[in-house]
Design an enzyme around this catalytic site. Structure first.
Site, PDB file in Angstrom:
ATOM      1  N   GLU A 198      12.741  -2.102   4.175  1.00 38.72           N
ATOM      2  CA  GLU A 198      12.939  -3.537   4.408  1.00 38.72           C
ATOM      3  C   GLU A 198      14.355  -4.035   4.148  1.00 38.72           C
ATOM      4  OE1 GLU A 198       9.871  -5.675   2.336  1.00 38.72           O
ATOM      5  OE2 GLU A 198       8.346  -5.160   3.811  1.00 38.72           O
TER       6      GLU A 198
ATOM      7  N   LYS B  10      15.023  -0.243  -0.661  1.00 37.15           N
ATOM      8  CA  LYS B  10      14.206  -1.066  -1.544  1.00 37.15           C
ATOM      9  C   LYS B  10      13.106  -0.260  -2.214  1.00 37.15           C
ATOM     10  CE  LYS B  10      11.442  -5.330  -1.250  1.00 37.15           C
ATOM     11  NZ  LYS B  10      10.966  -6.375  -0.289  1.00 37.15           N
ATOM     12  N   GLN B  11      12.505   0.646  -1.463  1.00 39.79           N
ATOM     13  CA  GLN B  11      11.341   1.398  -1.942  1.00 39.79           C
ATOM     14  C   GLN B  11      11.195   2.657  -1.101  1.00 39.79           C
ATOM     15  OE1 GLN B  11       8.339  -1.545  -1.386  1.00 39.79           O
ATOM     16  NE2 GLN B  11       8.292  -1.344   0.820  1.00 39.79           N
TER      17      GLN B  11
ATOM     18  N   TRP C 120      -0.077  -4.525   4.044  1.00 38.00           N
ATOM     19  CA  TRP C 120      -0.429  -3.105   3.974  1.00 38.00           C
ATOM     20  C   TRP C 120      -0.747  -2.686   2.549  1.00 38.00           C
ATOM     21  CZ3 TRP C 120       3.403   1.428   3.536  1.00 38.00           C
ATOM     22  CH2 TRP C 120       4.493   1.099   2.735  1.00 38.00           C
ATOM     23  N   ASP C 121      -0.392  -3.529   1.581  1.00 35.26           N
ATOM     24  CA  ASP C 121      -0.743  -3.262   0.187  1.00 35.26           C
ATOM     25  C   ASP C 121      -2.235  -2.935   0.060  1.00 35.26           C
ATOM     26  OD1 ASP C 121       1.514  -4.956   0.547  1.00 35.26           O
ATOM     27  OD2 ASP C 121       1.497  -5.504  -1.569  1.00 35.26           O
TER      28      ASP C 121
END
Length: 861
Positions: A597, A694-695, A462-463
């Site tokens: 994640e 994580k993000q 998806w980056d």
């Protein structure tokens, strides 16, 4: 103006020039000289100058004659640009402006005059040419200069004879293929000195050069411990299943150098797209190289090297990468090689090289061309054809055209930060490396590390859709279209993946490569033990991410949704089959992984559900316009309204997933300073039982679809989730920076932006050696454009809502949008918007208006 210094003894010019390049030591791209230095009243000498000028022009050197007030011979008229002798400062600024449009900076200009100094140490008339913008110009006086010359000016003397010697030196250096100079402009050059073995692979990633979908890692030319010289091509994979990886092509950069340099400095000139290397040594003849990946002749790369003849040899122009099987041959003086993938893909290369001598110095000039295909074995003759086109131009012209093409790129797309040169350089680096990874022809697969390394095997995540495509759409809309084509051509594979899961529509895989089938590994080694990788099974938001990218492209370019409608409708159809209705009629999506994640197999992940809701509605709208889903769209809209999202009106917060608020309330400051891999520090199980993430997860919805979350919810969710974020992913800091700006916290945004900008340049994660983080490079553009500048496109209107940090005096942006070239100039009290054609624009809270040229908006309050 440069200060004056006592006159240096001129001597006889042949004596001064006896050692190689003692006056200039450089191979210039441009020469400007005073007409009087040519002794205009002696036709024989003027004719001699004319012959040198013709030779320089044949080598693609730009020549300007300053102050022509007599009869100018045809030789000069045919080969030179003429500049007036009056108004020295403006004359020089005019010369520099013309050269800048051709990608020639001040440090690539040799300026020859006859009177830089005056009586008593005063400035002479030629000193007027030494404007501040000309600081890096190499200025030489061939006049008598009895009162001395200003500091920084070389006094050679000799009059016309001195001018002829300087021109001869440049003619000789070009003819003997000496390494061209690089303009060491700190606003444009990323440099590194003496990288050791541990840093070497990082430098290789940072100094990647690419064009047209083929890129070369920035390895040194000689064999070196730990080096990974590599050429990669977009979309060209080998292997099958999760083992698919980018196929390495023949390597063109190797040179035998013995003994190898003990140290050196490397400079990546972002403005002109060249990589230069100079050995640091006390020797008068250091090893020097320069290389480029041509953006004017697709597939062509070129290099020049020079060094002591006893140390530098040409060697084989094409080498086999480790572990590869390479077919080679030679025909009509051209070396060729091809590496084939087991899947039928391949990379072919053709190369020619020349070795020459310039006294004790050997020069090697090498030009190569690549042809790559992800579907069939390329014919080496395709590479040979491109090589022939480059050969007809010659190295000097190839370089000149390449510089000019980069100048045009930067004229259309750039970022300038007044008051923060470090951030400006890092942002330009991000743009440069994004350009190196993309192409406009065919389809474009952008892996997580682009073409700068083998990290994640070149798989597409998806980056590409969420982080890279928005930047590429502003840089090169045709390349963004190629990214969309990559997804469209794999729609059948996505349909098959949905069917395999018992669903309808299209489900895109978490990791994709050649065919569009899921190539996500099933396991990985983390912290010394093997653990299952569940992202391929559970990280389903990728399906909505692909749809979002298609809609973003359609909106940003102004092309509308018809061309991308299948990506919207088929993904909506998937979500309609994926949702579960409970007894109360609420819709749920169970058993997923969100962007975080750290937490796996969760129910009702807020980001996934909000994105699915948007996807259902966008797909319904697209289907209605196209008339392709009769009877389905009403149900899609109804399901969208029934999807739970975990929003709590009392706190203004979204619960990241069902049960998240009941987890251990750890903050990242309880563990370590971010960025940090919290799962490695605390263990996966402990982190999964905590609120550490994580993000950005909930916050990603605020970034991608701010109109689909509750108004006023950004601030409360930033306050809650940012202290819990480890920024353990390269995707994280830039998006957080963007959101902090949108929340009215630009100074905090700048702190996070600095982390994102340093992620690769300073190797914050220790992973840059495997390739640059494409998501971070695209993310920093979004942080500046979407976040700090507040740029968004709403049906055909460019809106701007700036929030500048206090440390910045201003921000200047250039990009493409809605089929226009756009420039923004933002300060703390006003915003100027420029467009090259009619464009509807608006400042936040103001009515749109159509502009052509420049419009100025005053800041509110």
């Amino acid at each position: 103006m440069r200060g004056s210094r006592p006159a240096a003894p001129a001597g006889s010019l042949p004596d001064v020039m006896a050692a190689d390049g003692v006056l200039t030591g450089r191979t210039f791209a441009a020469v400007a000289f005073a007409w009087k230095a040519a002794a205009p009243y002696r036709r024989q000498q003027v004719a001699a100058v004319g012959r040198r000028v013709a030779a320089l022009r044949a080598a693609s050197v730009d020549v300007t004659v300053i102050g022509c007030d007599g009869i100018v011979p045809a030789e000069l008229l045919a080969g030179c640009r003429l500049a007036p002798g009056e108004g020295g400062a403006e004359v020089m600024r005019g010369i520099l402006a013309v050269l800048a449009r051709r990608g020639v900076g001040p440090g690539l200009l040799l300026l020859v005059g006859i009177q830089f100094g005056g009586p008593g140490g005063e400035a002479g008339p030629d000193a007027l040419l030494l404007v501040p913008e000309a600081t890096r110009v190499v200025a030489v006086s061939v006049g008598p200069e009895p009162g001395g010359v200003p500091a920084g000016v070389i006094h050679a003397g000799g009059g016309c004879r001195g001018l002829l010697a300087l021109l001869d030196e440049q003619v000789r250096r070009h003819a003997r293929q000496r390494v061209p100079a690089v303009d060491e402009d700190p606003a444009w050059v990323v440099s590194e000195t003496g990288a050791g073995p541990l840093r070497r692979r990082v430098a290789e990633s940072l100094f990647t050069l690419g064009a047209g979908g083929v890129a070369t890692r920035g390895s040194v030319e000689e064999a070196a411990a730990g080096a990974r010289p590599m050429v990669l091509a977009a979309g060209v994979y080998d292997g099958r299943g999760p083992g698919q990886h980018l196929l390495p092509g023949p390597v063109w950069t190797g040179l035998p150098v013995e003994p190898a340099p003990a140290g050196g400095r490397r400079m990546l000139d972002l403005r002109t797209g060249v990589l230069e290397r100079t050995e640091l040594t006390t020797s008068a003849c250091p090893l020097r190289t320069v290389r480029l990946a041509s953006i004017t002749v697709p597939g062509v790369v070129a290099m020049r090297a020079e060094g002591p003849a006893a140390r530098l040899r040409p060697g084989q122009p094409l080498r086999r990468p480790p572990g590869a099987k390479m077919t080679t041959g030679r025909q009509d003086g051209v070396s060729w090689a091809r590496i084939d993938a087991g899947t039928g893909a391949g990379i072919a290369a053709a190369a020619v090289q020349q070795a020459r001598r310039d006294g004790t110095i050997r020069t090697v000039q090498r030009v190569a061309a690549y042809a790559a295909s992800g579907r069939r074995r390329p014919d080496p003759r395709m590479a040979a054809d491109a090589l022939g086109a480059a050969g007809r131009l010659g190295f000097d012209r190839l370089l000149a055209d390449h510089r000019a093409a980069w100048a045009r790129r930067w004229d259309a797309v750039d970022v300038q930060v007044r008051g923060d040169p470090q951030a400006q350089l890092a942002l330009r680096f991000a743009l440069f490396q994004l350009w190196c990874a993309i192409k406009a022809r065919g389809e474009l697969a952008v892996g997580a590390r682009g073409l700068s390394g083998t990290g994640y095997s070149g798989h597409v995540f998806w980056d590409a859709d969420v982080f890279v495509l928005p930047a590429v759409a502003a840089m090169d809309p045709a390349a963004a279209a190629a990214m969309i084509r990559y997804r469209l051509r794999r729609l059948d594979a996505a349909r098959a993946l949905a069917r395999a899961a018992g669903r309808r529509g299209a489900r895109f895989p978490w990791e994709s490569a050649a065919s569009g089938q899921d190539v996500t590994p099933r396991g990985a080694r983390i912290g010394g033990r093997r653990v299952p990788v569940l992202t391929g099974q559970l990280e389903e938001h990728i399906t909505a991410d692909v749809a979002w990218a298609a809609a973003y492209y359609a909106s940003w370019t102004g092309l509308g949704t018809p061309a991308v409608a299948p990506l919207l409708t088929e993904t909506a159809r998937y979500w309609a089959s994926r949702c579960r209705l409970d007894a109360a009629g609420n819709a749920h999506i169970d058993g997923v992984i969100g962007p975080d994640e750290y937490h796996e197999r969760v129910d009702d992940n807020a980001f996934t559900n909000v994105m699915a809701r948007w996807n259902l509605r966008a797909g319904a709208d697209a289907a209605d316009r196209a008339g392709t889903a009769p009877g389905e769209t009403d149900r899609w809209r109804e399901l969208a309204g029934r999807l739970v999202d975990g929003y709590d009106p009392a706190s203004g917060r979204y619960e990241q997933f069902a049960g998240y608020f009941g987890l251990e309330p750890l903050l990242i400051t309880d563990v370590a300073a971010p960025p940090v891999a919290a799962d490695l520090l605390l263990g996966r199980d402990r982190v999964a039982r905590s609120q550490l993430i994580k993000q950005p997860d909930v916050l990603m919805a605020h970034h991608l679809i701010p109109d689909q979350v509750m108004p006023g919810s950004l601030g409360p969710n930033l306050d809650y989730y940012d202290p819990r974020t480890a920024h353990g992913s390269s995707l994280s800091p830039a998006i957080t920076a963007s959101l902090l700006a949108r929340a009215g916290r630009p100074d905090e945004s700048l702190q996070m932006l600095r982390m994102a900008l340093a992620l690769d340049l300073d190797d914050l994660t220790g992973m840059t050696g495997a390739g640059l983080h494409m998501a971070s490079l695209g993310g920093v553009w979004q942080a500046v454009v979407t976040g700090l500048a507040g740029v968004r496109v709403r049906p055909g209107v460019l809106t701007v809502d700036p929030r500048l940090p206090g440390a910045w005096d201003g921000l200047h942006l250039r990009f493409r949008c809605l089929g226009r070239k756009v420039r923004l100039d933002i300060t703390h009290d006003r915003t100027e918007i420029w467009a090259d054609a009619p464009l509807a624009v608006a400042l936040a809270g103001q009515a749109p208006r159509t502009i052509t040229g420049t419009a100025t908006f005053q800041a509110a309050g």
